[in-house]
Design a protein around this motif. Sequence first.
Motif, PDB file in Angstrom:
ATOM      1  N   LYS A 262       0.835  -1.204   0.000  1.00 13.32           N
ATOM      2  CA  LYS A 262       0.000   0.000   0.000  1.00 13.32           C
ATOM      3  C   LYS A 262       0.869   1.254   0.000  1.00 13.32           C
ATOM      4  O   LYS A 262       0.596   2.214  -0.739  1.00 13.32           O
ATOM      5  CB  LYS A 262      -0.918  -0.014   1.224  1.00 13.32           C
ATOM      6  CG  LYS A 262      -1.895   1.153   1.273  1.00 13.32           C
ATOM      7  CD  LYS A 262      -2.820   1.047   2.483  1.00 13.32           C
ATOM      8  CE  LYS A 262      -3.789   2.225   2.533  1.00 13.32           C
ATOM      9  NZ  LYS A 262      -4.689   2.135   3.719  1.00 13.32           N
ATOM     10  N   ASP A 263       1.921   1.255   0.818  1.00 11.81           N
ATOM     11  CA  ASP A 263       2.833   2.402   0.867  1.00 11.81           C
ATOM     12  C   ASP A 263       3.559   2.585  -0.463  1.00 11.81           C
ATOM     13  O   ASP A 263       3.803   3.722  -0.902  1.00 11.81           O
ATOM     14  CB  ASP A 263       3.849   2.226   1.990  1.00 11.81           C
ATOM     15  CG  ASP A 263       3.209   2.289   3.377  1.00 11.81           C
ATOM     16  OD1 ASP A 263       2.056   2.756   3.468  1.00 11.81           O
ATOM     17  OD2 ASP A 263       3.860   1.858   4.351  1.00 11.81           O
ATOM     18  N   HIS A 264       3.908   1.470  -1.094  1.00 11.06           N
ATOM     19  CA  HIS A 264       4.580   1.491  -2.395  1.00 11.06           C
ATOM     20  C   HIS A 264       3.708   2.204  -3.423  1.00 11.06           C
ATOM     21  O   HIS A 264       4.166   3.071  -4.168  1.00 11.06           O
ATOM     22  CB  HIS A 264       4.864   0.047  -2.811  1.00 11.06           C
ATOM     23  CG  HIS A 264       5.836  -0.083  -3.931  1.00 11.06           C
ATOM     24  ND1 HIS A 264       5.546  -0.759  -5.099  1.00 11.06           N
ATOM     25  CD2 HIS A 264       7.109   0.369  -4.079  1.00 11.06           C
ATOM     26  CE1 HIS A 264       6.594  -0.718  -5.895  1.00 11.06           C
ATOM     27  NE2 HIS A 264       7.547  -0.051  -5.309  1.00 11.06           N
ATOM     28  N   TYR A 265       2.443   1.834  -3.448  1.00  8.37           N
ATOM     29  CA  TYR A 265       1.492   2.452  -4.370  1.00  8.37           C
ATOM     30  C   TYR A 265       1.251   3.917  -4.004  1.00  8.37           C
ATOM     31  O   TYR A 265       1.156   4.782  -4.880  1.00  8.37           O
ATOM     32  CB  TYR A 265       0.184   1.664  -4.352  1.00  8.37           C
ATOM     33  CG  TYR A 265      -0.912   2.242  -5.211  1.00  8.37           C
ATOM     34  CD1 TYR A 265      -0.740   2.405  -6.582  1.00  8.37           C
ATOM     35  CD2 TYR A 265      -2.130   2.611  -4.650  1.00  8.37           C
ATOM     36  CE1 TYR A 265      -1.759   2.928  -7.373  1.00  8.37           C
ATOM     37  CE2 TYR A 265      -3.148   3.130  -5.436  1.00  8.37           C
ATOM     38  CZ  TYR A 265      -2.950   3.291  -6.793  1.00  8.37           C
ATOM     39  OH  TYR A 265      -3.954   3.812  -7.564  1.00  8.37           O
ATOM     40  N   GLN A 266       1.184   4.204  -2.707  1.00  7.27           N
ATOM     41  CA  GLN A 266       0.889   5.565  -2.258  1.00  7.27           C
ATOM     42  C   GLN A 266       1.974   6.537  -2.700  1.00  7.27           C
ATOM     43  O   GLN A 266       1.684   7.721  -2.964  1.00  7.27           O
ATOM     44  CB  GLN A 266       0.731   5.593  -0.741  1.00  7.27           C
ATOM     45  CG  GLN A 266       0.263   6.931  -0.192  1.00  7.27           C
ATOM     46  CD  GLN A 266      -1.104   7.351  -0.731  1.00  7.27           C
ATOM     47  OE1 GLN A 266      -2.010   6.517  -0.837  1.00  7.27           O
ATOM     48  NE2 GLN A 266      -1.256   8.630  -1.072  1.00  7.27           N
ATOM     49  N   GLN A 267       3.214   6.077  -2.786  1.00  2.63           N
ATOM     50  CA  GLN A 267       4.292   6.964  -3.238  1.00  2.63           C
ATOM     51  C   GLN A 267       4.039   7.453  -4.656  1.00  2.63           C
ATOM     52  O   GLN A 267       4.298   8.617  -4.974  1.00  2.63           O
ATOM     53  CB  GLN A 267       5.632   6.236  -3.166  1.00  2.63           C
ATOM     54  CG  GLN A 267       6.129   6.007  -1.758  1.00  2.63           C
ATOM     55  CD  GLN A 267       7.547   5.463  -1.732  1.00  2.63           C
ATOM     56  OE1 GLN A 267       8.466   6.063  -2.305  1.00  2.63           O
ATOM     57  NE2 GLN A 267       7.736   4.338  -1.069  1.00  2.63           N
ATOM     58  N   ILE A 268       3.519   6.577  -5.505  1.00  7.04           N
ATOM     59  CA  ILE A 268       3.186   6.989  -6.877  1.00  7.04           C
ATOM     60  C   ILE A 268       1.993   7.935  -6.868  1.00  7.04           C
ATOM     61  O   ILE A 268       1.971   8.942  -7.598  1.00  7.04           O
ATOM     62  CB  ILE A 268       2.903   5.755  -7.752  1.00  7.04           C
ATOM     63  CG1 ILE A 268       4.173   4.922  -7.917  1.00  7.04           C
ATOM     64  CG2 ILE A 268       2.357   6.167  -9.110  1.00  7.04           C
ATOM     65  CD1 ILE A 268       5.315   5.633  -8.609  1.00  7.04           C
ATOM     66  N   VAL A 269       0.992   7.631  -6.050  1.00  8.63           N
ATOM     67  CA  VAL A 269      -0.173   8.512  -5.934  1.00  8.63           C
ATOM     68  C   VAL A 269       0.266   9.923  -5.545  1.00  8.63           C
ATOM     69  O   VAL A 269      -0.201  10.918  -6.108  1.00  8.63           O
ATOM     70  CB  VAL A 269      -1.168   7.952  -4.893  1.00  8.63           C
ATOM     71  CG1 VAL A 269      -2.291   8.963  -4.619  1.00  8.63           C
ATOM     72  CG2 VAL A 269      -1.757   6.631  -5.384  1.00  8.63           C
ATOM     73  N   ASP A 270       1.185  10.004  -4.603  1.00 10.42           N
ATOM     74  CA  ASP A 270       1.668  11.327  -4.151  1.00 10.42           C
ATOM     75  C   ASP A 270       2.444  12.039  -5.258  1.00 10.42           C
ATOM     76  O   ASP A 270       2.311  13.261  -5.430  1.00 10.42           O
ATOM     77  CB  ASP A 270       2.558  11.159  -2.923  1.00 10.42           C
ATOM     78  CG  ASP A 270       1.792  10.679  -1.695  1.00 10.42           C
ATOM     79  OD1 ASP A 270       0.551  10.813  -1.694  1.00 10.42           O
ATOM     80  OD2 ASP A 270       2.433  10.152  -0.769  1.00 10.42           O
TER      81      ASP A 270
END
Length: 522
Positions: A262-270
Amino acid sequence: MQRLRCGDKFATMAPTTTLITTSLLIVVTYQFLHAIYNVYFHPLSRIPGPRSWAASRIPFVRALLKGTIVHDFQKLHKQYGPVLRIAPDEVTFADPDAYNDILQTRSGSTPFLKDHIWWNRQPGQPESLLSAIDPDYHARMRKALTPGFTPRALKAQEQFIHRYADLLVERLREKAASSKAENGRVELDIWPWLNFTTFDIFGDLGFGESFNCLQDSKYHPWIALLFKSVEAATWVASARFYPWLEWALMKCIPPSLKKMQKDHYQQIVDKVRRRLNYEMERPDIMSSMIRKNDGENDGLALPLDEINVTFMILVTAGSETTATALGGIMNYLTQNPEVLERVQDEVRQEFKQGGESEISLDSLQSLRYLSAVITEGLRLCTPIPWVLPRRVPQGGGTVCGVRLPGGTPVSIQAYTINRDPKLWHRSESFLPERWLADASNDLSSPFFSDARHALQPFTVGPRNCLGQNLAWAEMRLILAKLLWNFEFTPHSDASKRLQWEDLRTFLLVEKKPIYVGLRLRQ
């Protein structure tokens, strides 16, 4: 009384043991009969291939998990021919005609759709450009992304490629001038530096900010996690052939790993959010996603969640694959001094008058031998050695003259095709000359009969590689600047020289050190 109780216990256990034994016998018998059916009576029973692979999916999964699958396919194709049955219900092809038969859309015919086992989106995530199976859905997404990958867009993006190619040269100059260098020569693993460069380029083009790999001389944590997860993804893909096993595997994922994903994906979202909030205009890939004065999707070409997941996928597709090709080319160049000297001389002679500042995407177009070197590198080091399966449409279809029932997964073995001695003169050798004009026009050339149409590193059809112009630009510019600035040699220890054929494939090509000797140009 005690003996009676023991007897009762034994009497109770006996039927249970019998039930278990009977159940196991039924399962074993069913599997045996099913294997017999697969080998001798299945609709694909006439397709050549080893009986063990035809009987069960297990040999396929074993090869996939070991990372030897493309090499195993190559050996089997040599034995059984270009059409090969690799599982009870699956066929793969080492025939150039398969590209058009499987991947091209023909008028009046139903397309071969992506196999959901390999291409289904991740749970809880929206569709991306790669995962979209429905052709219309994919076409809508691709249409929105295409403006960021046109030759015109690339011309405006050239400044970003130069920036990181120059930074790569600067970092390698520092290595050559360091205390570890002996007489101005240093030996290093070139592959991470190529990965740093391609990921930084796409980070800037996609999100308006690089991953700072070159600046920090190390992988960004997001990219490091990506590489670590590739082999794990192979296990997930393997489990999909056994739904009960996939269910169990998903249940066994610890909360800590789920949070990491989830954190991995969130970095791209940010990163996407920050780029979309830029007030100034930039000629990058993300700019094509922004449509001012358009009320649909909040002024975006695609819904925001689709942009997020698509750009996460594009980071890998647009960076790792280009670095793989560059790494393979550098490996072959250092182990083929005559080729290295020729392409180096071409670059240095072309810009002898104006110097390095004259190197540009336009000026590099005229370097025929450099283009030949890259093309030959794509042949032997294709970043996608196995074109993953599509499904034959309902009602059946024909591939390479073979009629197949609907629903059959079919794939293409690029690695085998690109090294087939029936298609290429000295097929295992790195010979860029085969791509020069004389080779195809001169009847006396040993390469005259080479099947050049068989090379399709970016595939074909409506789902061919969207970023192939960008990939060619990066490879040309990075190689030209490296050849201009440095002298390359093989590693002094022959045991440390990489043989490309030894690399395994876990969906992506395995990364092992590519050691080269490097010194500043004299």
